[in-house]
Design a protein around this motif. Structure first.
Motif, PDB file in Angstrom:
ATOM      1  N   PHE A 114       0.862  -1.179   0.000  1.00 26.52           N
ATOM      2  CA  PHE A 114       0.000   0.000   0.000  1.00 26.52           C
ATOM      3  C   PHE A 114       0.901   1.233   0.000  1.00 26.52           C
ATOM      4  CE2 PHE A 114      -2.022  -3.394   2.411  1.00 26.52           C
ATOM      5  CZ  PHE A 114      -3.221  -3.549   1.735  1.00 26.52           C
ATOM      6  N   THR A 115       0.488   2.267  -0.712  1.00 24.97           N
ATOM      7  CA  THR A 115       1.308   3.483  -0.761  1.00 24.97           C
ATOM      8  C   THR A 115       0.518   4.673  -0.231  1.00 24.97           C
ATOM      9  OG1 THR A 115       0.648   3.980  -3.047  1.00 24.97           O
ATOM     10  CG2 THR A 115       2.619   2.623  -2.731  1.00 24.97           C
ATOM     11  N   VAL A 116       1.242   5.535   0.467  1.00 23.52           N
ATOM     12  CA  VAL A 116       0.655   6.752   1.040  1.00 23.52           C
ATOM     13  C   VAL A 116       1.542   7.928   0.655  1.00 23.52           C
ATOM     14  CG1 VAL A 116      -0.026   7.961   3.148  1.00 23.52           C
ATOM     15  CG2 VAL A 116      -0.292   5.469   2.993  1.00 23.52           C
ATOM     16  N   TYR A 127       1.922   4.223  -9.358  1.00 25.07           N
ATOM     17  CA  TYR A 127       2.278   3.054 -10.162  1.00 25.07           C
ATOM     18  C   TYR A 127       2.397   1.809  -9.283  1.00 25.07           C
ATOM     19  CZ  TYR A 127       5.389  -0.248 -12.481  1.00 25.07           C
ATOM     20  OH  TYR A 127       5.943  -1.396 -12.974  1.00 25.07           O
ATOM     21  N   ILE A 128       3.018   1.954  -8.126  1.00 22.77           N
ATOM     22  CA  ILE A 128       3.162   0.812  -7.223  1.00 22.77           C
ATOM     23  C   ILE A 128       1.798   0.331  -6.761  1.00 22.77           C
ATOM     24  CG2 ILE A 128       4.064   0.073  -4.986  1.00 22.77           C
ATOM     25  CD1 ILE A 128       6.406   1.983  -5.412  1.00 22.77           C
ATOM     26  N   SER A 129       0.930   1.250  -6.390  1.00 25.12           N
ATOM     27  CA  SER A 129      -0.420   0.862  -5.956  1.00 25.12           C
ATOM     28  C   SER A 129      -1.161   0.122  -7.061  1.00 25.12           C
ATOM     29  CB  SER A 129      -1.225   2.102  -5.535  1.00 25.12           C
ATOM     30  OG  SER A 129      -0.785   2.583  -4.291  1.00 25.12           O
ATOM     31  N   GLU A 130      -1.073   0.640  -8.274  1.00 19.37           N
ATOM     32  CA  GLU A 130      -1.742  -0.035  -9.389  1.00 19.37           C
ATOM     33  C   GLU A 130      -1.156  -1.427  -9.614  1.00 19.37           C
ATOM     34  OE1 GLU A 130      -1.317   2.555 -12.679  1.00 19.37           O
ATOM     35  OE2 GLU A 130      -2.702   4.075 -11.894  1.00 19.37           O
ATOM     36  N   SER A 131       0.153  -1.575  -9.409  1.00 17.43           N
ATOM     37  CA  SER A 131       0.803  -2.873  -9.610  1.00 17.43           C
ATOM     38  C   SER A 131       0.275  -3.919  -8.633  1.00 17.43           C
ATOM     39  CB  SER A 131       2.317  -2.734  -9.468  1.00 17.43           C
ATOM     40  OG  SER A 131       2.842  -1.840 -10.418  1.00 17.43           O
ATOM     41  N   PHE A 132      -0.066  -3.484  -7.426  1.00 15.29           N
ATOM     42  CA  PHE A 132      -0.543  -4.414  -6.404  1.00 15.29           C
ATOM     43  C   PHE A 132      -2.063  -4.369  -6.249  1.00 15.29           C
ATOM     44  CE2 PHE A 132       3.887  -3.891  -5.311  1.00 15.29           C
ATOM     45  CZ  PHE A 132       4.270  -5.166  -4.950  1.00 15.29           C
ATOM     46  N   ASP A 133      -2.728  -3.629  -7.141  1.00 15.90           N
ATOM     47  CA  ASP A 133      -4.186  -3.526  -7.112  1.00 15.90           C
ATOM     48  C   ASP A 133      -4.674  -3.011  -5.761  1.00 15.90           C
ATOM     49  OD1 ASP A 133      -6.722  -3.661  -8.221  1.00 15.90           O
ATOM     50  OD2 ASP A 133      -7.065  -5.715  -7.568  1.00 15.90           O
ATOM     51  N   THR A 134      -4.001  -1.977  -5.269  1.00 15.03           N
ATOM     52  CA  THR A 134      -4.405  -1.334  -4.020  1.00 15.03           C
ATOM     53  C   THR A 134      -4.755   0.126  -4.297  1.00 15.03           C
ATOM     54  OG1 THR A 134      -2.106  -0.777  -3.462  1.00 15.03           O
ATOM     55  CG2 THR A 134      -2.981  -2.858  -2.614  1.00 15.03           C
ATOM     56  N   GLU A 135      -5.422   0.738  -3.352  1.00 17.48           N
ATOM     57  CA  GLU A 135      -5.853   2.132  -3.505  1.00 17.48           C
ATOM     58  C   GLU A 135      -4.780   3.074  -2.970  1.00 17.48           C
ATOM     59  OE1 GLU A 135      -9.267   5.188  -1.736  1.00 17.48           O
ATOM     60  OE2 GLU A 135      -9.422   3.022  -1.383  1.00 17.48           O
ATOM     61  N   TYR A 136      -4.347   4.000  -3.788  1.00 14.35           N
ATOM     62  CA  TYR A 136      -3.374   5.004  -3.370  1.00 14.35           C
ATOM     63  C   TYR A 136      -4.033   5.995  -2.401  1.00 14.35           C
ATOM     64  CZ  TYR A 136      -0.607   9.300  -3.674  1.00 14.35           C
ATOM     65  OH  TYR A 136       0.101  10.423  -3.360  1.00 14.35           O
ATOM     66  N   ILE A 137      -3.331   6.318  -1.322  1.00 14.69           N
ATOM     67  CA  ILE A 137      -3.868   7.204  -0.284  1.00 14.69           C
ATOM     68  C   ILE A 137      -3.011   8.460  -0.206  1.00 14.69           C
ATOM     69  CG2 ILE A 137      -4.468   7.429   2.155  1.00 14.69           C
ATOM     70  CD1 ILE A 137      -6.140   5.353   0.709  1.00 14.69           C
ATOM     71  N   ASP A 154      -6.535  11.684   7.053  1.00 14.22           N
ATOM     72  CA  ASP A 154      -6.666  10.454   7.825  1.00 14.22           C
ATOM     73  C   ASP A 154      -6.397   9.266   6.918  1.00 14.22           C
ATOM     74  OD1 ASP A 154      -9.319   9.007   6.992  1.00 14.22           O
ATOM     75  OD2 ASP A 154      -9.838  11.121   7.129  1.00 14.22           O
ATOM     76  N   LEU A 155      -6.244   8.092   7.535  1.00 11.27           N
ATOM     77  CA  LEU A 155      -5.909   6.874   6.803  1.00 11.27           C
ATOM     78  C   LEU A 155      -7.064   5.887   6.806  1.00 11.27           C
ATOM     79  CD1 LEU A 155      -2.235   6.369   8.067  1.00 11.27           C
ATOM     80  CD2 LEU A 155      -2.976   7.297   5.868  1.00 11.27           C
ATOM     81  N   SER A 156      -8.298   6.397   6.769  1.00 10.47           N
ATOM     82  CA  SER A 156      -9.465   5.508   6.807  1.00 10.47           C
ATOM     83  C   SER A 156      -9.485   4.567   5.607  1.00 10.47           C
ATOM     84  CB  SER A 156     -10.752   6.334   6.870  1.00 10.47           C
ATOM     85  OG  SER A 156     -10.830   7.234   5.778  1.00 10.47           O
ATOM     86  N   GLY A 157      -9.082   5.071   4.424  1.00 16.79           N
ATOM     87  CA  GLY A 157      -9.027   4.207   3.256  1.00 16.79           C
ATOM     88  C   GLY A 157      -8.020   3.088   3.412  1.00 16.79           C
ATOM     89  N   LEU A 158      -6.899   3.388   4.050  1.00 16.91           N
ATOM     90  CA  LEU A 158      -5.882   2.363   4.293  1.00 16.91           C
ATOM     91  C   LEU A 158      -6.369   1.358   5.327  1.00 16.91           C
ATOM     92  CD1 LEU A 158      -3.045   1.285   3.820  1.00 16.91           C
ATOM     93  CD2 LEU A 158      -2.201   2.919   5.520  1.00 16.91           C
ATOM     94  N   ARG A 159      -7.050   1.828   6.365  1.00 17.73           N
ATOM     95  CA  ARG A 159      -7.625   0.915   7.368  1.00 17.73           C
ATOM     96  C   ARG A 159      -8.554  -0.094   6.700  1.00 17.73           C
ATOM     97  NH1 ARG A 159      -7.477   5.768  10.139  1.00 17.73           N
ATOM     98  NH2 ARG A 159      -6.521   5.694  12.213  1.00 17.73           N
ATOM     99  N   ARG A 160      -9.393   0.399   5.830  1.00 19.72           N
ATOM    100  CA  ARG A 160     -10.364  -0.475   5.156  1.00 19.72           C
ATOM    101  C   ARG A 160      -9.647  -1.537   4.332  1.00 19.72           C
ATOM    102  NH1 ARG A 160     -12.199   3.077   2.266  1.00 19.72           N
ATOM    103  NH2 ARG A 160     -11.264   2.528   0.278  1.00 19.72           N
ATOM    104  N   GLN A 161      -8.585  -1.156   3.654  1.00 21.92           N
ATOM    105  CA  GLN A 161      -7.867  -2.114   2.809  1.00 21.92           C
ATOM    106  C   GLN A 161      -7.148  -3.168   3.650  1.00 21.92           C
ATOM    107  OE1 GLN A 161      -5.981  -0.371  -0.940  1.00 21.92           O
ATOM    108  NE2 GLN A 161      -6.109   1.447   0.361  1.00 21.92           N
TER     109      GLN A 161
END
Length: 330
Positions: free
Chosen positions: A217-219, A261-271, A279-286
């Motif tokens: 995950f990337t922030v 690019y890294i987030s897309e590579s791992f199919d995660t949501e960039y925050i 806040d990191l609510s999107g990261l918490r959810r993931q």
């Protein structure tokens, strides 16, 4: 006795209003019902008692919404765990103040709040700029983890550049060591940076991590407008900021193309972390969506929720009030 949702106490302020409405219905609509059903039949339906029953039903529903509980019971709960390394950029640009306090300080505060939501998980901390080292190995002791996060400063490295490859490589190395020792759990990496990567290509490293089923995950921290970079070590510079070769203040902006690019590579949501998204609510959810491996069981005392008692009581009161309806004679 206690309540799980104490903020719902304010809902009790609606009880007097509810009682007032029911009283108005009792007083004003009663005359219409007397005319429709007849005075004797209406009187035998106990109109005042029905009003009290309905008021009691509303009050008990309000109490149920607050989540009352009392008593405790022991339950054998499984202890689930994920292994998560936080890769925190401590290059000089992280001192920029285009977000509250500074990019680094803001990121540290949000990361500490994040790990408090995952008490069963193992967290580790890797600090990096142009190279990386493990500040804290994986641990379930989150107080220790928070202490190491607090200790992270940009002065820990002599160089001030930013390279993702050493940090990602260090995390992969630590996970591979666990695999060799037979400890395989759900694994993830949280890469936190302002995105100024001037290092080598890390595309092949990303592919290796994907094959190892490590989620990344990337922030991104900072704003696209950017800010000057404080010069915390120099004493000869009266401006107190880093300067370009021509003497102008160095401006650091969030450059998050590589992070995206890294987030897309791992199919995660960039925050993003900035003044608007703080806040990191999107990261918490993931992270919560990741599978967690059972590592042990723990005997814990669990509070006994009793809201269903009040819901049942409210239903009984409403039914009683309905059974007291008058019957019109034909």
């Amino acid at each position: 006795m206690g309540v799980n949702n104490p903020t719902y106490w304010v809902w009790l302020l609606g009880v007097p209003v509810t009682l007032a409405i029911l009283y108005m219905v009792y007083r004003r609509v009663g005359h219409l019902l007397e005319a429709w059903f007849g005075e004797d039949e209406y009187a035998r339906s106990y109109p005042f008692t029905k009003t009290i029953l309905r008021a009691g039903a509303f009050i008990t529903l309000f109490i149920a919404l607050m989540g009352p509980y009392w008593g405790e019971a022991e339950d054998d709960l499984p202890l689930l765990s994920r292994d998560i390394y936080i890769l925190l950029d401590i290059s000089a640009s992280m001192n920029a103040k285009d977000v509250e306090s500074s990019r680094l300080q803001h990121a540290k505060e949000q990361l500490k709040q994040l790990i408090r939501d995952f008490q069963g998980d193992n967290f580790g901390l890797i600090l990096f700029s142009d190279y990386a080292y493990v500040q804290c190995p994986l641990t379930r002791d989150h107080e220790v983890m928070e202490t190491f996060i607090d200790m992270a400063t940009t002065e820990q490295f002599a160089q001030n550049g930013t390279r993702f490859r050493p940090a990602l490589s260090k995390a992969l190395e630590r996970f591979q060591k666990q695999t060799e020792e037979g400890e395989i759990r759900s694994r993830a990496v949280i890469l936190v940076s302002d995105g100024e990567d001037w290092g080598d290509s890390y595309a092949s490293l990303v592919e290796r991590m994907k094959r190892q089923r490590i989620k990344v995950f990337t922030v991104g921290v900072g704003t696209y407008e950017g800010s000057v970079v404080p010069n915390l070590t120099a004493t000869s510079n009266r401006t107190g900021v880093k300067l370009n070769d021509d003497g102008s203040p160095a401006i650091s902006r969030l450059l998050d193309e590589d992070l995206r690019y890294i987030s897309e590579s791992f199919d995660t949501e960039y925050i993003r972390l900035d003044e608007k998204s703080d806040d990191l609510s999107g990261l918490r959810r993931q992270i919560k969506s990741l599978s967690a491996s059972p590592v042990a069981s723990q005997l814990m005392k669990v509070r006994q929720d009793r809201y269903e008692v009040f819901v049942f009581l409210a239903i009984i009161l409403l039914f009683l009030s309905l059974f007291m309806m008058p019957i019109r004679k034909v």
